[in-house]
Scaffold this motif. Structure first.
Motif, PDB file in Angstrom:
ATOM      1  N   THR A 140       0.841  -1.308  -0.055  1.00  0.00           N
ATOM      2  CA  THR A 140      -0.205  -0.003  -0.108  1.00  0.00           C
ATOM      3  C   THR A 140       0.887   1.232  -0.120  1.00  0.00           C
ATOM      4  O   THR A 140       2.009   1.346   0.038  1.00  0.00           O
TER       5      THR A 140
ATOM      6  N   LEU B 254      -6.164  -1.477   6.218  1.00  0.00           N
ATOM      7  CA  LEU B 254      -7.317  -1.354   5.363  1.00  0.00           C
ATOM      8  C   LEU B 254      -8.752  -1.581   5.762  1.00  0.00           C
ATOM      9  O   LEU B 254      -9.600  -1.064   4.908  1.00  0.00           O
TER      10      LEU B 254
ATOM     11  N   GLU C 210      -5.278   3.337  -2.071  1.00  0.00           N
ATOM     12  CA  GLU C 210      -4.173   2.641  -1.208  1.00  0.00           C
ATOM     13  C   GLU C 210      -3.479   1.436  -2.289  1.00  0.00           C
ATOM     14  O   GLU C 210      -2.388   1.276  -2.186  1.00  0.00           O
ATOM     15  N   LEU C 211      -4.653   0.921  -2.710  1.00  0.00           N
ATOM     16  CA  LEU C 211      -4.081  -0.383  -3.407  1.00  0.00           C
ATOM     17  C   LEU C 211      -3.753  -0.055  -4.915  1.00  0.00           C
ATOM     18  O   LEU C 211      -2.669  -0.573  -5.343  1.00  0.00           O
TER      19      LEU C 211
ATOM     20  N   SER D  25      -0.597   2.328  -5.342  1.00  0.00           N
ATOM     21  CA  SER D  25       0.645   1.707  -4.952  1.00  0.00           C
ATOM     22  C   SER D  25       0.929   0.672  -5.966  1.00  0.00           C
ATOM     23  O   SER D  25       2.303   0.653  -6.562  1.00  0.00           O
TER      24      SER D  25
END
Length: 129
Positions: A5, A11, A22-23, A26
């Protein structure tokens, strides 16, 4: 190389929009740096729920690593969810053997119970001790 992340949050506590950032971000940045696909995700704090798993799969992760102290069941493995052990580089050899043999697998039901309790507390609610 896999993703962990952008900012290492739990999460399970994020809004759907923040979870996706975040997912996805990244993954996108790592792929740009590496010039190849990133398909592994190590979950920060090992924390997950069905929403996290679904969103990670939608982002394109094929293998998702938790911190559960034993390998996942066959149905979770088919979903790409893989349990892993937390192991310090300076662990005693006997502890290494015990961990790999499943001696700490009794922790799993406790972790699941704590997760269920935590999921019942409304977000934004502060708990006191």
């Amino acid at each position: 190389i896999g993703s962990h992340t952008m900012t290492h949050p739990d999460l399970t506590t994020l809004s759907q929009d923040r979870l996706e950032v975040e997912l996805n971000e990244s993954k996108r940045q790592l792929e740009s740096l590496l010039g190849r696909s990133v398909e592994d995700l190590a979950l920060p704090h090992g924390a997950f729920n069905e929403t996290v798993l679904r969103t990670a799969r939608q982002a394109g992760y094929k293998r998702i690593y938790t911190l559960q102290p034993r390998p996942q069941s066959a149905d979770r493995l088919s979903e790409g969810v893989i349990g892993r052990f937390s192991m310090s580089p300076d662990v005693w050899p006997v502890e290494f053997v015990l961990t790999c043999a499943g001696a700490y697998s009794w922790l799993l039901p406790w972790r699941r119970g704590i997760t269920k309790l935590r999921d019942r507390i409304p977000r934004g609610t502060k708990t006191t001790r």
